[in-house]
Design a protein around this motif. Structure first.
Motif, mmCIF file in Angstrom:
data_model
loop_
_atom_site.group_PDB
_atom_site.id
_atom_site.type_symbol
_atom_site.label_atom_id
_atom_site.label_comp_id
_atom_site.label_asym_id
_atom_site.label_seq_id
_atom_site.Cartn_x
_atom_site.Cartn_y
_atom_site.Cartn_z
ATOM 1 N N GLY A 100 50.013 -48.922 24.101
ATOM 2 C CA GLY A 100 49.381 -49.002 22.791
ATOM 3 C C GLY A 100 47.873 -48.909 22.845
ATOM 4 N N GLU A 101 47.346 -48.313 23.914
ATOM 5 C CA GLU A 101 45.907 -48.161 24.077
ATOM 6 C C GLU A 101 45.457 -46.765 23.672
ATOM 7 O OE1 GLU A 101 46.003 -50.908 28.162
ATOM 8 O OE2 GLU A 101 45.345 -48.819 28.227
ATOM 9 N N LYS A 102 44.182 -46.636 23.398
ATOM 10 C CA LYS A 102 43.624 -45.323 23.123
ATOM 11 C C LYS A 102 43.493 -44.555 24.428
ATOM 12 C CE LYS A 102 39.660 -42.934 21.082
ATOM 13 N NZ LYS A 102 38.329 -43.092 20.442
ATOM 14 N N ALA A 103 44.004 -43.334 24.428
ATOM 15 C CA ALA A 103 43.961 -42.524 25.647
ATOM 16 C C ALA A 103 42.534 -42.115 25.979
ATOM 17 C CB ALA A 103 44.830 -41.286 25.473
ATOM 18 N N ASP A 104 42.212 -42.139 27.259
ATOM 19 C CA ASP A 104 40.919 -41.662 27.752
ATOM 20 C C ASP A 104 41.080 -40.177 28.072
ATOM 21 O OD1 ASP A 104 38.578 -41.059 29.067
ATOM 22 O OD2 ASP A 104 38.547 -42.888 30.261
ATOM 23 N N ARG A 105 40.907 -39.344 27.065
ATOM 24 C CA ARG A 105 41.179 -37.916 27.236
ATOM 25 C C ARG A 105 40.185 -37.257 28.181
ATOM 26 N NH1 ARG A 105 45.094 -35.985 23.980
ATOM 27 N NH2 ARG A 105 44.440 -33.830 24.266
ATOM 28 N N GLN A 106 38.959 -37.767 28.235
ATOM 29 C CA GLN A 106 37.983 -37.205 29.167
ATOM 30 C C GLN A 106 38.436 -37.422 30.612
ATOM 31 O OE1 GLN A 106 33.984 -38.634 28.591
ATOM 32 N NE2 GLN A 106 33.118 -37.322 30.167
ATOM 33 N N TRP A 107 38.954 -38.608 30.908
ATOM 34 C CA TRP A 107 39.461 -38.914 32.238
ATOM 35 C C TRP A 107 40.697 -38.062 32.540
ATOM 36 C CZ3 TRP A 107 38.715 -40.183 36.900
ATOM 37 C CH2 TRP A 107 39.641 -40.850 37.698
ATOM 38 N N ALA A 108 41.577 -37.921 31.552
ATOM 39 C CA ALA A 108 42.785 -37.107 31.735
ATOM 40 C C ALA A 108 42.419 -35.641 31.979
ATOM 41 C CB ALA A 108 43.700 -37.237 30.515
ATOM 42 N N GLU A 109 41.442 -35.140 31.245
ATOM 43 C CA GLU A 109 41.001 -33.753 31.439
ATOM 44 C C GLU A 109 40.401 -33.568 32.831
ATOM 45 O OE1 GLU A 109 38.301 -33.209 28.246
ATOM 46 O OE2 GLU A 109 39.864 -32.861 26.741
ATOM 47 N N HIS A 110 39.633 -34.562 33.257
ATOM 48 C CA HIS A 110 39.039 -34.498 34.599
ATOM 49 C C HIS A 110 40.126 -34.435 35.672
ATOM 50 C CE1 HIS A 110 36.551 -35.421 38.085
ATOM 51 N NE2 HIS A 110 37.348 -36.433 38.350
ATOM 52 N N ARG A 114 41.090 -31.665 38.465
ATOM 53 C CA ARG A 114 41.149 -31.966 39.901
ATOM 54 C C ARG A 114 42.444 -31.464 40.537
ATOM 55 N NH1 ARG A 114 39.073 -32.351 43.229
ATOM 56 N NH2 ARG A 114 38.892 -34.316 44.296
ATOM 57 N N VAL A 115 43.532 -31.461 39.764
ATOM 58 C CA VAL A 115 44.808 -30.991 40.311
ATOM 59 C C VAL A 115 45.040 -29.510 40.017
ATOM 60 C CG1 VAL A 115 45.838 -33.287 40.182
ATOM 61 C CG2 VAL A 115 46.211 -31.679 38.302
ATOM 62 N N GLY A 116 44.004 -28.827 39.524
ATOM 63 C CA GLY A 116 44.083 -27.386 39.334
ATOM 64 C C GLY A 116 44.800 -26.940 38.078
ATOM 65 N N ARG A 135 52.111 -31.734 39.867
ATOM 66 C CA ARG A 135 50.667 -31.961 39.796
ATOM 67 C C ARG A 135 50.316 -32.820 38.575
ATOM 68 N NH1 ARG A 135 47.205 -28.125 42.678
ATOM 69 N NH2 ARG A 135 48.516 -26.856 44.042
ATOM 70 N N VAL A 136 51.002 -32.568 37.472
ATOM 71 C CA VAL A 136 50.805 -33.409 36.279
ATOM 72 C C VAL A 136 51.209 -34.850 36.602
ATOM 73 C CG1 VAL A 136 51.505 -33.820 33.891
ATOM 74 C CG2 VAL A 136 51.127 -31.485 34.681
ATOM 75 N N ALA A 137 52.342 -35.013 37.305
ATOM 76 C CA ALA A 137 52.798 -36.357 37.664
ATOM 77 C C ALA A 137 51.793 -37.057 38.575
ATOM 78 C CB ALA A 137 54.167 -36.272 38.339
ATOM 79 N N LEU A 138 51.181 -36.307 39.490
ATOM 80 C CA LEU A 138 50.154 -36.883 40.353
ATOM 81 C C LEU A 138 48.942 -37.312 39.528
ATOM 82 C CD1 LEU A 138 48.975 -37.574 43.112
ATOM 83 C CD2 LEU A 138 48.303 -35.169 43.365
ATOM 84 N N ALA A 139 48.537 -36.458 38.584
ATOM 85 C CA ALA A 139 47.413 -36.810 37.707
ATOM 86 C C ALA A 139 47.740 -38.044 36.875
ATOM 87 C CB ALA A 139 47.075 -35.623 36.803
ATOM 88 N N ARG A 140 48.994 -38.148 36.413
ATOM 89 C CA ARG A 140 49.421 -39.323 35.643
ATOM 90 C C ARG A 140 49.326 -40.588 36.490
ATOM 91 N NH1 ARG A 140 55.366 -38.767 34.018
ATOM 92 N NH2 ARG A 140 55.543 -39.189 36.256
ATOM 93 N N ALA A 160 58.301 -25.208 50.294
ATOM 94 C CA ALA A 160 57.472 -25.595 51.433
ATOM 95 C C ALA A 160 55.983 -25.360 51.192
ATOM 96 C CB ALA A 160 57.928 -24.840 52.682
ATOM 97 N N ILE A 161 55.628 -24.210 50.625
ATOM 98 C CA ILE A 161 54.212 -23.893 50.423
ATOM 99 C C ILE A 161 53.594 -24.807 49.371
ATOM 100 C CG2 ILE A 161 52.559 -22.119 49.760
ATOM 101 C CD1 ILE A 161 53.943 -21.671 52.466
ATOM 102 N N THR A 162 54.282 -24.954 48.234
ATOM 103 C CA THR A 162 53.774 -25.837 47.176
ATOM 104 C C THR A 162 53.684 -27.269 47.674
ATOM 105 O OG1 THR A 162 54.778 -24.411 45.496
ATOM 106 C CG2 THR A 162 54.144 -26.625 44.808
ATOM 107 N N ARG A 163 54.665 -27.664 48.441
ATOM 108 C CA ARG A 163 54.683 -29.022 48.986
ATOM 109 C C ARG A 163 53.470 -29.267 49.866
ATOM 110 N NH1 ARG A 163 60.141 -31.695 51.519
ATOM 111 N NH2 ARG A 163 59.326 -33.780 51.926
ATOM 112 N N ALA A 164 53.156 -28.323 50.735
ATOM 113 C CA ALA A 164 51.997 -28.470 51.615
ATOM 114 C C ALA A 164 50.708 -28.557 50.813
ATOM 115 C CB ALA A 164 51.943 -27.300 52.592
ATOM 116 N N GLN A 165 50.602 -27.768 49.749
ATOM 117 C CA GLN A 165 49.398 -27.786 48.919
ATOM 118 C C GLN A 165 49.226 -29.130 48.216
ATOM 119 O OE1 GLN A 165 50.276 -24.399 46.437
ATOM 120 N NE2 GLN A 165 49.212 -22.961 47.784
ATOM 121 N N ILE A 166 50.318 -29.660 47.668
ATOM 122 C CA ILE A 166 50.224 -30.919 46.927
ATOM 123 C C ILE A 166 50.061 -32.098 47.882
ATOM 124 C CG2 ILE A 166 51.437 -32.453 45.329
ATOM 125 C CD1 ILE A 166 52.497 -30.096 43.890
#
Length: 239
Positions: A100-110, A114-116, A135-140, A160-166
Motif C-alpha cells: 500500500g505504498e507509493k511506488a518509487d518509479r525513478q528507482w524502478a526505472e533505474h 541496470r538489467v538492460g 531480468r524483471v524478477a531480478l529488478a523486483r 545456457a547463454i541467457t543464464r550465463a548473462q544473468i
C-alpha cells in the motif's frame, strides 16, 4: 555494514520423518554462498526457515548483529511470478503496491536500465522472453533494497547463454548483499560463490573457499578446479 546470518541448531521434523537436524552455520555479511545437495534433502525448507516462512522444529535464525532477519530479506524463486496484467515497471515495484505504498518509479526505472530493459518498462510479461522476464524478477528483488537475498534456483529455466548473462548481472548487482543461493548446477555455484555448502542426508558439509572473485569466467582454472571437487563431493553424497 551488511548483516550476516547465524543458523543455530536448526532441525526440521515432519511427523516421524526428520528432514535435517542440528544444522549450525554462519553466513558472512556481503558474501555469496551457494547451497547444493540431492533433491528432497531439505534445501528449500531450510531457505524458508531462514526467510521466516517456515518454523523450525528446533533452533533459531538471527542476523549476525543478533537481530531477527525478518524484514531484511528479499526472495527470488525459480519462477518469475510476474503479474501478467502489470507492466514490467509495475511488476518491479510490486512490493510497494502490495504494502500500500507509493511506488518509487525513478528507482524502478533505474533498475530496469541496470538489467538492460530500459526500453521495456511498459511491456506486459507475455511480450517478454524468458530471460527478459527473469531480468524483471531480478529488478523486483533489488527494488526492495534488502541486505539479505535468498534465491531458490532462480536461473534454472533459462537457456545456457541467457543464464550465463544473468548470472554475471546478478553477481554485479548483488555484490554488497548477503546472498544464499540454492542451485543444482555446480558450474553456477562455482562461478557465483565465495563459499559452497552441501546438504545431504548426513548433514551439512563445506568445500574450501573458492579462490578469485565472482563472477568467474567459465574457463577460470579456479572455477574448473572447484567444479571438479564439488562434483566429486556431490557424487559421493549420492552414492
Amino acid at each position: 555494514m551488511t548483516p550476516g546470518i547465524e543458523v543455530k541448531a536448526v532441525s526440521l521434523h515432519f511427523s516421524d520423518r526428520t528432514l535435517f537436524k542440528q544444522l549450525s552455520f554462519t553466513l558472512a555479511g556481503g558474501r555469496f554462498t551457494s547451497l547444493l545437495g540431492p533433491s528432497g534433502v531439505g534445501k528449500s525448507s531450510l531457505l524458508k526457515i531462514i526467510a521466516g516462512l517456515l518454523a523450525p522444529s528446533t533452533g533459531s535464525v538471527l542476523g549476525s548483529d543478533g537481530l531477527p532477519v525478518a524484514g531484511r530479506i528479499a526472495w527470488m524463486g525459480q519462477r518469475d511470478l510476474l503479474y501478467p496484467w502489470l507492466s514490467a515497471i509495475d511488476n518491479v515495484a510490486l512490493g510497494a503496491r502490495l504494502r500500500g505504498e507509493k511506488a518509487d518509479r525513478q528507482w524502478a526505472e533505474h533498475l530496469l536500465e541496470r538489467v538492460g530493459l530500459a526500453g521495456n518498462a511498459g511491456a506486459l510479461p507475455a511480450t517478454l522472453s524468458g530471460g527478459m522476464r527473469q531480468r524483471v524478477a531480478l529488478a523486483r528483488t533489488l527494488y526492495e533494497r534488502r541486505p539479505i537475498v535468498l534465491m531458490d534456483e532462480p536461473f534454472s529455466a533459462l537457456d545456457a547463454i541467457t543464464r550465463a548473462q544473468i548470472q554475471a548481472l546478478a553477481a554485479e548487482l548483488l555484490a554488497d548483499c548477503t546472498v544464499l543461493l540454492i542451485t543444482h548446477d555446480p558450474v553456477e555455484a562455482c562461478r557465483l560463490s565465495h563459499r559452497l555448502l552441501i546438504l545431504s542426508a548426513a548433514g551439512l558439509s563445506e568445500l574450501p573457499e573458492l579462490a578469485g572473485q565472482p563472477p568467474r569466467a567459465p574457463d577460470d582454472p579456479n572455477l574448473l578446479r572447484s567444479q571438479a571437487q564439488l562434483m566429486r563431493q556431490l557424487t559421493e553424497d549420492m552414492a
